[in-house]
Design a protein around this motif. Structure first.
Motif, PDB file in Angstrom:
ATOM      1  N   PHE A 153       0.830  -1.205   0.000  1.00  0.00           N
ATOM      2  CA  PHE A 153       0.000   0.000   0.000  1.00  0.00           C
ATOM      3  C   PHE A 153       0.867   1.259   0.000  1.00  0.00           C
ATOM      4  O   PHE A 153       0.627   2.197  -0.759  1.00  0.00           O
ATOM      5  CB  PHE A 153      -0.927   0.011   1.218  1.00  0.00           C
ATOM      6  N   ALA A 154       1.856   1.281   0.877  1.00  0.00           N
ATOM      7  CA  ALA A 154       2.720   2.458   0.984  1.00  0.00           C
ATOM      8  C   ALA A 154       3.509   2.680  -0.302  1.00  0.00           C
ATOM      9  O   ALA A 154       3.669   3.817  -0.764  1.00  0.00           O
ATOM     10  CB  ALA A 154       3.661   2.317   2.174  1.00  0.00           C
ATOM     11  N   ALA A 155       4.002   1.600  -0.887  1.00  0.00           N
ATOM     12  CA  ALA A 155       4.789   1.728  -2.114  1.00  0.00           C
ATOM     13  C   ALA A 155       3.951   2.315  -3.241  1.00  0.00           C
ATOM     14  O   ALA A 155       4.417   3.194  -3.978  1.00  0.00           O
ATOM     15  CB  ALA A 155       5.348   0.367  -2.516  1.00  0.00           C
ATOM     16  N   TYR A 156       2.730   1.848  -3.378  1.00  0.00           N
ATOM     17  CA  TYR A 156       1.895   2.307  -4.491  1.00  0.00           C
ATOM     18  C   TYR A 156       1.304   3.687  -4.225  1.00  0.00           C
ATOM     19  O   TYR A 156       1.454   4.612  -5.040  1.00  0.00           O
ATOM     20  CB  TYR A 156       0.780   1.301  -4.750  1.00  0.00           C
ATOM     21  N   PHE A 157       0.643   3.845  -3.080  1.00  0.00           N
ATOM     22  CA  PHE A 157      -0.113   5.067  -2.844  1.00  0.00           C
ATOM     23  C   PHE A 157       0.739   6.230  -2.340  1.00  0.00           C
ATOM     24  O   PHE A 157       0.425   7.389  -2.614  1.00  0.00           O
ATOM     25  CB  PHE A 157      -1.258   4.799  -1.861  1.00  0.00           C
ATOM     26  N   ASN A 158       1.776   5.930  -1.590  1.00  0.00           N
ATOM     27  CA  ASN A 158       2.605   6.995  -1.047  1.00  0.00           C
ATOM     28  C   ASN A 158       3.815   7.295  -1.918  1.00  0.00           C
ATOM     29  O   ASN A 158       4.164   8.455  -2.155  1.00  0.00           O
ATOM     30  CB  ASN A 158       3.049   6.654   0.371  1.00  0.00           C
ATOM     31  N   GLU A 159       4.451   6.233  -2.438  1.00  0.00           N
ATOM     32  CA  GLU A 159       5.684   6.406  -3.194  1.00  0.00           C
ATOM     33  C   GLU A 159       5.474   6.363  -4.700  1.00  0.00           C
ATOM     34  O   GLU A 159       6.384   6.698  -5.461  1.00  0.00           O
ATOM     35  CB  GLU A 159       6.693   5.331  -2.775  1.00  0.00           C
ATOM     36  N   GLY A 160       4.300   5.935  -5.140  1.00  0.00           N
ATOM     37  CA  GLY A 160       4.009   5.882  -6.570  1.00  0.00           C
ATOM     38  C   GLY A 160       4.784   4.811  -7.316  1.00  0.00           C
ATOM     39  O   GLY A 160       5.013   4.931  -8.525  1.00  0.00           O
ATOM     40  N   ARG A 161       5.162   3.742  -6.643  1.00  0.00           N
ATOM     41  CA  ARG A 161       5.938   2.684  -7.280  1.00  0.00           C
ATOM     42  C   ARG A 161       5.005   1.686  -7.979  1.00  0.00           C
ATOM     43  O   ARG A 161       3.835   1.531  -7.606  1.00  0.00           O
ATOM     44  CB  ARG A 161       6.808   1.960  -6.246  1.00  0.00           C
ATOM     45  N   ASP A 162       5.524   1.018  -8.976  1.00  0.00           N
ATOM     46  CA  ASP A 162       4.761   0.048  -9.763  1.00  0.00           C
ATOM     47  C   ASP A 162       4.789  -1.300  -9.051  1.00  0.00           C
ATOM     48  O   ASP A 162       5.777  -2.044  -9.148  1.00  0.00           O
ATOM     49  CB  ASP A 162       5.360  -0.070 -11.163  1.00  0.00           C
ATOM     50  N   VAL A 163       3.714  -1.641  -8.351  1.00  0.00           N
ATOM     51  CA  VAL A 163       3.688  -2.880  -7.577  1.00  0.00           C
ATOM     52  C   VAL A 163       3.327  -4.085  -8.442  1.00  0.00           C
ATOM     53  O   VAL A 163       3.045  -5.169  -7.917  1.00  0.00           O
ATOM     54  CB  VAL A 163       2.730  -2.775  -6.367  1.00  0.00           C
ATOM     55  N   GLY A 164       3.386  -3.909  -9.759  1.00  0.00           N
ATOM     56  CA  GLY A 164       3.313  -5.042 -10.675  1.00  0.00           C
ATOM     57  C   GLY A 164       4.690  -5.435 -11.175  1.00  0.00           C
ATOM     58  O   GLY A 164       4.839  -6.461 -11.834  1.00  0.00           O
ATOM     59  N   ASP A 165       5.694  -4.640 -10.845  1.00  0.00           N
ATOM     60  CA  ASP A 165       7.072  -4.865 -11.282  1.00  0.00           C
ATOM     61  C   ASP A 165       7.745  -5.864 -10.347  1.00  0.00           C
ATOM     62  O   ASP A 165       7.806  -5.624  -9.131  1.00  0.00           O
ATOM     63  CB  ASP A 165       7.824  -3.533 -11.264  1.00  0.00           C
ATOM     64  N   PRO A 166       8.264  -6.987 -10.861  1.00  0.00           N
ATOM     65  CA  PRO A 166       8.895  -7.988 -10.003  1.00  0.00           C
ATOM     66  C   PRO A 166      10.039  -7.435  -9.157  1.00  0.00           C
ATOM     67  O   PRO A 166      10.231  -7.867  -8.007  1.00  0.00           O
ATOM     68  CB  PRO A 166       9.401  -9.039 -10.995  1.00  0.00           C
ATOM     69  N   THR A 167      10.797  -6.491  -9.687  1.00  0.00           N
ATOM     70  CA  THR A 167      11.900  -5.907  -8.917  1.00  0.00           C
ATOM     71  C   THR A 167      11.372  -5.136  -7.716  1.00  0.00           C
ATOM     72  O   THR A 167      11.906  -5.234  -6.606  1.00  0.00           O
ATOM     73  CB  THR A 167      12.747  -4.976  -9.809  1.00  0.00           C
ATOM     74  N   VAL A 168      10.309  -4.370  -7.941  1.00  0.00           N
ATOM     75  CA  VAL A 168       9.691  -3.625  -6.842  1.00  0.00           C
ATOM     76  C   VAL A 168       9.117  -4.585  -5.808  1.00  0.00           C
ATOM     77  O   VAL A 168       9.290  -4.391  -4.595  1.00  0.00           O
ATOM     78  CB  VAL A 168       8.599  -2.686  -7.380  1.00  0.00           C
ATOM     79  N   LEU A 169       8.453  -5.637  -6.263  1.00  0.00           N
ATOM     80  CA  LEU A 169       7.879  -6.615  -5.334  1.00  0.00           C
ATOM     81  C   LEU A 169       8.964  -7.300  -4.515  1.00  0.00           C
ATOM     82  O   LEU A 169       8.790  -7.523  -3.303  1.00  0.00           O
ATOM     83  CB  LEU A 169       7.072  -7.654  -6.115  1.00  0.00           C
ATOM     84  N   ALA A 170      10.083  -7.619  -5.140  1.00  0.00           N
ATOM     85  CA  ALA A 170      11.191  -8.245  -4.415  1.00  0.00           C
ATOM     86  C   ALA A 170      11.733  -7.305  -3.346  1.00  0.00           C
ATOM     87  O   ALA A 170      12.064  -7.736  -2.230  1.00  0.00           O
ATOM     88  CB  ALA A 170      12.292  -8.651  -5.387  1.00  0.00           C
ATOM     89  N   GLU A 171      11.806  -6.022  -3.670  1.00  0.00           N
ATOM     90  CA  GLU A 171      12.294  -5.045  -2.693  1.00  0.00           C
ATOM     91  C   GLU A 171      11.328  -4.898  -1.520  1.00  0.00           C
ATOM     92  O   GLU A 171      11.754  -4.823  -0.363  1.00  0.00           O
ATOM     93  CB  GLU A 171      12.505  -3.694  -3.379  1.00  0.00           C
ATOM     94  N   ILE A 172      10.041  -4.873  -1.811  1.00  0.00           N
ATOM     95  CA  ILE A 172       9.041  -4.772  -0.741  1.00  0.00           C
ATOM     96  C   ILE A 172       9.100  -5.998   0.161  1.00  0.00           C
ATOM     97  O   ILE A 172       9.088  -5.895   1.393  1.00  0.00           O
ATOM     98  CB  ILE A 172       7.636  -4.599  -1.341  1.00  0.00           C
ATOM     99  N   GLY A 173       9.164  -7.176  -0.458  1.00  0.00           N
ATOM    100  CA  GLY A 173       9.229  -8.404   0.329  1.00  0.00           C
ATOM    101  C   GLY A 173      10.489  -8.494   1.159  1.00  0.00           C
ATOM    102  O   GLY A 173      10.456  -8.889   2.334  1.00  0.00           O
ATOM    103  N   ALA A 174      11.628  -8.123   0.580  1.00  0.00           N
ATOM    104  CA  ALA A 174      12.895  -8.175   1.309  1.00  0.00           C
ATOM    105  C   ALA A 174      12.884  -7.201   2.481  1.00  0.00           C
ATOM    106  O   ALA A 174      13.397  -7.507   3.572  1.00  0.00           O
ATOM    107  CB  ALA A 174      14.057  -7.867   0.366  1.00  0.00           C
ATOM    108  N   SER A 175      12.285  -6.027   2.282  1.00  0.00           N
ATOM    109  CA  SER A 175      12.192  -5.047   3.367  1.00  0.00           C
ATOM    110  C   SER A 175      11.336  -5.564   4.517  1.00  0.00           C
ATOM    111  O   SER A 175      11.505  -5.143   5.666  1.00  0.00           O
ATOM    112  CB  SER A 175      11.605  -3.731   2.836  1.00  0.00           C
ATOM    113  N   ALA A 176      10.416  -6.482   4.201  1.00  0.00           N
ATOM    114  CA  ALA A 176       9.555  -7.068   5.225  1.00  0.00           C
ATOM    115  C   ALA A 176      10.194  -8.274   5.904  1.00  0.00           C
ATOM    116  O   ALA A 176       9.604  -8.848   6.814  1.00  0.00           O
ATOM    117  CB  ALA A 176       8.218  -7.474   4.609  1.00  0.00           C
ATOM    118  N   GLY A 177      11.378  -8.656   5.438  1.00  0.00           N
ATOM    119  CA  GLY A 177      12.083  -9.773   6.061  1.00  0.00           C
ATOM    120  C   GLY A 177      12.020 -11.074   5.300  1.00  0.00           C
ATOM    121  O   GLY A 177      12.520 -12.099   5.783  1.00  0.00           O
ATOM    122  N   LEU A 178      11.437 -11.069   4.084  1.00  0.00           N
ATOM    123  CA  LEU A 178      11.423 -12.275   3.264  1.00  0.00           C
ATOM    124  C   LEU A 178      12.748 -12.389   2.517  1.00  0.00           C
ATOM    125  O   LEU A 178      13.481 -11.409   2.333  1.00  0.00           O
ATOM    126  CB  LEU A 178      10.267 -12.227   2.266  1.00  0.00           C
TER     127      LEU A 178
END
Length: 244
Positions: A153-178
């Motif tokens: 939510f924060a990446a898309y609505f606050n930062e305007g990032r493309d949450v369909g992009d695998p690189t962005v998703l990997a970064e979000i997941g890694a930041s969450a501890g995955l």
């Protein structure tokens, strides 16, 4: 902002006021609730509802405890894999860019009341969210679902990032501890795709046409980003703990 507007839901045709009394309470009194939230990663009212649900669950303690699981929904089920340019898509969907901006302003105002900042001007694309749901599913298997949902939510609505992009998703997941490598491998394969599709079909079978929709013990309880006190009342009633 009116209570009706604050209780908005999002569906494939856009966002609209929620019908607060549409679903009845689940039967049976329980001290622990299994809460499911059917949501999309690009549903603005779902982010608002997340904050309000957190407040509602906190207010239930110590009478009632709740576990929350996030389930998938696609606001744009026909969205191409690569997504589309947001202005063109929203203009076509809502009839004009001006109408889209007005809708953005409504949810942004509601978000500010919950401490959320929507930066719609940064959002350049409307993504396909199937891979985001696959990431949420993986996070759920590792007990990190809430932080990943928040990160999306924060990446898309606050930062305007493309949450369909695998690189962005990997970064979000890694930041969450995955594990980043595990995310990359999953997204490069079909892992979790059948399961996400099955859960999307379950939402259809439950006649869910707008999100957020909150379930308790598998039964739809309410839809929309209704006020936290209304959420608390509905959850408390579902648990059989009604305040006097």
């Amino acid at each position: 902002m009116s209570d009706v507007l604050e209780g908005a839901v999002c569906g494939c045709d856009g966002c609209a006021p929620a019908a607060l009394g549409h679903f009845g309470p689940a039967s049976g009194a329980k001290a622990t609730l299994a809460v499911e939230v059917i949501s999309d990663a690009i549903c603005p009212w779902c982010w608002v509802a997340k904050r309000r649900l957190e407040s509602a669950i906190a207010a239930l303690a110590p009478d009632v405890t709740a576990s929350v699981t996030w389930r998938p929904f696609e606001l744009n089920p026909e969205m191409p894999k690569a997504g589309v340019e947001r202005r063109a898509y929203r203009s076509a969907k809502f009839g004009s860019w001006q109408h889209s901006l007005a809708l953005d302003a409504q949810v942004a105002a509601a978000g500010r009341s919950e401490g959320l900042m929507f930066n719609h001007d940064k959002m350049e694309r409307t993504p396909n969210t199937v891979d985001a749901h696959r990431l949420i599913r993986l996070a759920g298997q590792q007990g990190k679902q809430d932080v990943v949902v928040e990160g999306l939510f924060a990446a898309y609505f606050n930062e305007g990032r493309d949450v369909g992009d695998p690189t962005v998703l990997a970064e979000i997941g890694a930041s969450a501890g995955l594990d980043r490598a595990e995310i990359v491998a999953m997204l490069a394969s079909d892992d979790g795709l059948a399961e996400v599709r099955s859960e999307l079909q379950r939402a259809v079978n439950l006649h869910v046409s707008s999100v957020p929709t909150v379930l308790v013990d598998g039964v739809p309880l309410f839809s929309g980003a209704i006020r936290a006190d209304l959420m608390e009342a509905k959850l408390r009633k579902a648990a059989g703990h009604v305040r006097s």
